[in-house]
Design an enzyme around this catalytic site. Structure first.
Site, PDB file in Angstrom:
ATOM      1  NE  ARG A 199      -3.536   8.018  -9.399  1.00  0.00           N
ATOM      2  CZ  ARG A 199      -4.159   7.464  -8.387  1.00  0.00           C
ATOM      3  NH1 ARG A 199      -3.220   7.291  -7.283  1.00  0.00           N
ATOM      4  NH2 ARG A 199      -5.478   7.654  -8.073  1.00  0.00           N
TER       5      ARG A 199
ATOM      6  CG  PHE B 239      -3.579  15.424   0.769  1.00  0.00           C
ATOM      7  CD1 PHE B 239      -4.519  14.547   1.282  1.00  0.00           C
ATOM      8  CD2 PHE B 239      -3.124  15.614  -0.499  1.00  0.00           C
ATOM      9  CE1 PHE B 239      -5.218  13.705   0.568  1.00  0.00           C
ATOM     10  CE2 PHE B 239      -3.984  14.750  -1.522  1.00  0.00           C
ATOM     11  CZ  PHE B 239      -4.687  13.923  -0.788  1.00  0.00           C
TER      12      PHE B 239
ATOM     13  CD  GLU C 219      -2.931   1.204   0.290  1.00  0.00           C
ATOM     14  OE1 GLU C 219      -2.477   1.762  -0.722  1.00  0.00           O
ATOM     15  OE2 GLU C 219      -3.931   1.448   0.938  1.00  0.00           O
ATOM     16  CG  ASP C 220      -0.961   4.685  -1.550  1.00  0.00           C
ATOM     17  OD1 ASP C 220      -1.390   4.197  -0.814  1.00  0.00           O
ATOM     18  OD2 ASP C 220      -1.323   5.553  -2.194  1.00  0.00           O
TER      19      ASP C 220
ATOM     20  CG  ASP D 257      -5.224   9.474   6.499  1.00  0.00           C
ATOM     21  OD1 ASP D 257      -4.786   9.974   7.633  1.00  0.00           O
ATOM     22  OD2 ASP D 257      -6.223  10.150   5.870  1.00  0.00           O
TER      23      ASP D 257
HETATM   24  P1  IMP Z   1      -7.068   5.223   5.484  1.00  0.00           P
HETATM   25  O1  IMP Z   1      -8.205   4.309   5.407  1.00  0.00           O
HETATM   26  O2  IMP Z   1      -7.396   6.613   5.946  1.00  0.00           O
HETATM   27  O3  IMP Z   1      -5.846   4.765   6.068  1.00  0.00           O
HETATM   28  O4  IMP Z   1      -6.972   6.122   4.043  1.00  0.00           O
HETATM   29  C1  IMP Z   1      -5.917   5.419   3.222  1.00  0.00           C
HETATM   30  C2  IMP Z   1      -6.036   5.700   1.738  1.00  0.00           C
HETATM   31  O5  IMP Z   1      -6.770   7.057   1.647  1.00  0.00           O
HETATM   32  C3  IMP Z   1      -4.593   5.703   1.092  1.00  0.00           C
HETATM   33  O6  IMP Z   1      -4.522   4.646   0.625  1.00  0.00           O
HETATM   34  C4  IMP Z   1      -4.934   6.806  -0.095  1.00  0.00           C
HETATM   35  O7  IMP Z   1      -5.524   6.395  -1.036  1.00  0.00           O
HETATM   36  C5  IMP Z   1      -5.805   7.959   0.589  1.00  0.00           C
HETATM   37  N1  IMP Z   1      -5.153   9.026   1.151  1.00  0.00           N
HETATM   38  C6  IMP Z   1      -5.230   9.386   2.527  1.00  0.00           C
HETATM   39  N2  IMP Z   1      -4.153  10.445   2.870  1.00  0.00           N
HETATM   40  C7  IMP Z   1      -3.603  10.701   1.626  1.00  0.00           C
HETATM   41  C8  IMP Z   1      -2.766  11.806   0.959  1.00  0.00           C
HETATM   42  O8  IMP Z   1      -1.977  12.360   1.987  1.00  0.00           O
HETATM   43  N3  IMP Z   1      -2.515  11.704  -0.050  1.00  0.00           N
HETATM   44  C9  IMP Z   1      -2.982  10.912  -1.262  1.00  0.00           C
HETATM   45  N4  IMP Z   1      -3.787  10.005  -0.545  1.00  0.00           N
HETATM   46  C10 IMP Z   1      -4.250   9.900   0.548  1.00  0.00           C
HETATM   47 MG    MG Z   2      -4.852   3.896  -1.773  1.00  0.00          MG
END
Ligand code: IMP
Ligand code: MG
Length: 177
Positions: A165, A152, A99-100, A103
Site C-alpha cells: 500500500r 491486478f 475510491e482507489d 473493477d
Molecule cells: P469492484 O466491486 O469489482 O469494482 O471492486 C473494487 C474493489 O476491489 C477495489 O476498491 C479494490 O479494493 C479491489 N480491487 C479490485 N481490483 C484490484 C486490484 O487490481 N488491486 C487492488 N485491489 C483491487
Molecule cells: Mg477498495
C-alpha cells in the site's frame, strides 16, 4: 506456493501527482462554496484522498467508510457489507465518494444506491483507476484518474493481501494471483 511478483510500473509518482492535481482543479471548480463532503473508502483510498484533498482549494469535510465484499482476496463477489459506516448525516449534503479503483463496479453501484437513499443533495464518484473489464456494472464516474487494462495493481494505497500500500507509484502484478 510461489508469491506473485511486482511487475512493471504502470504510473509513476509524478504521473499520478499531475493527474490528481487536474482532478482537484475540476472538483474545486465544480463544488465551489458548497462545503463538499469527501467520503474516502477504506483502506485503499487513503493515499489518493490525502493527496487529492491537499490540491483542493475549497472548503471540504471528511468522512470514511469501510466496505467488504465477500469472496477471495483478489476477486469481488458482489455481496457488499458495510464494516464502518459514515459518522455524518448526509441529508442535503454534496457528497463525493473517493475510491482507489473500480473493477467490476459492483462495490460502487451498491454504495451509490445506499448513499442516495439517505437524501443527499448529490452523490458523485471520484476514482483514481477504472479497469476495462468485460462484465462491468455501469456506474457513472464523474472524476476518473486513469483507465487501465484488466491487470491486478498495487501501490498508492492499493494492496495485495495488505502488502504494497505504501509504494509511491502504481505497479502491476505479474499475474492474477
Ligand atoms: P469492484 O466491486 O469489482 O469494482 O471492486 C473494487 C474493489 O476491489 C477495489 O476498491 C479494490 O479494493 C479491489 N480491487 C479490485 N481490483 C484490484 C486490484 O487490481 N488491486 C487492488 N485491489 C483491487
Ligand atoms: Mg477498495
Amino acid at each position: 506456493m510461489a508469491e506473485p511478483e511486482i511487475e512493471g510500473t504502470l504510473f509513476t509518482g509524478e504521473q499520478i501527482k499531475a493527474r490528481v492535481a487536474e482532478l482537484a482543479r475540476r472538483i474545486s471548480h465544480d463544488y465551489g462554496e458548497s462545503r463538499l463532503l469527501l467520503v474516502g473508502i477504506l483502506k485503499g483510498a487513503f493515499v489518493f484522498l490525502a493527496d487529492l484533498a491537499r490540491e483542493l482549494d475549497i472548503e471540504v469535510e471528511f468522512d470514511f467508510m469501510a466496505l467488504s465484499s465477500y469472496g477471495s482476496m483478489t476477486k469481488t463477489s458482489g455481496v457488499v457489507r458495510i464494516l464502518k459506516d459514515l459518522d455524518t448525516d448526509i441529508t442535503g449534503r454534496n457528497v463525493l465518494i473517493v475510491e482507489d479503483l473500480i473493477d467490476t463496479g459492483l462495490t460502487l453501484s451498491y454504495l451509490l444506491r445506499n448513499l442516495e437513499a439517505r437524501g443527499p443533495e448529490s452523490v458523485e464518484i471520484c476514482a483514481l483507476l477504472n479497469k476495462r473489464v468485460a462484465d462491468k456494472v455501469e456506474v457513472l464516474i464523474k472524476y476518473e484518474g486513469f483507465s487501465i487494462p484488466d491487470v491486478f495493481v498495487v501501490g498508492y494505497g492499493m494492496d495485495y493481501a495488505e502488502r504494497y500500500r505504501n509504494l509511491p507509484y502504481i505497479a502491476g502484478m505479474e499475474r492474477r494471483p
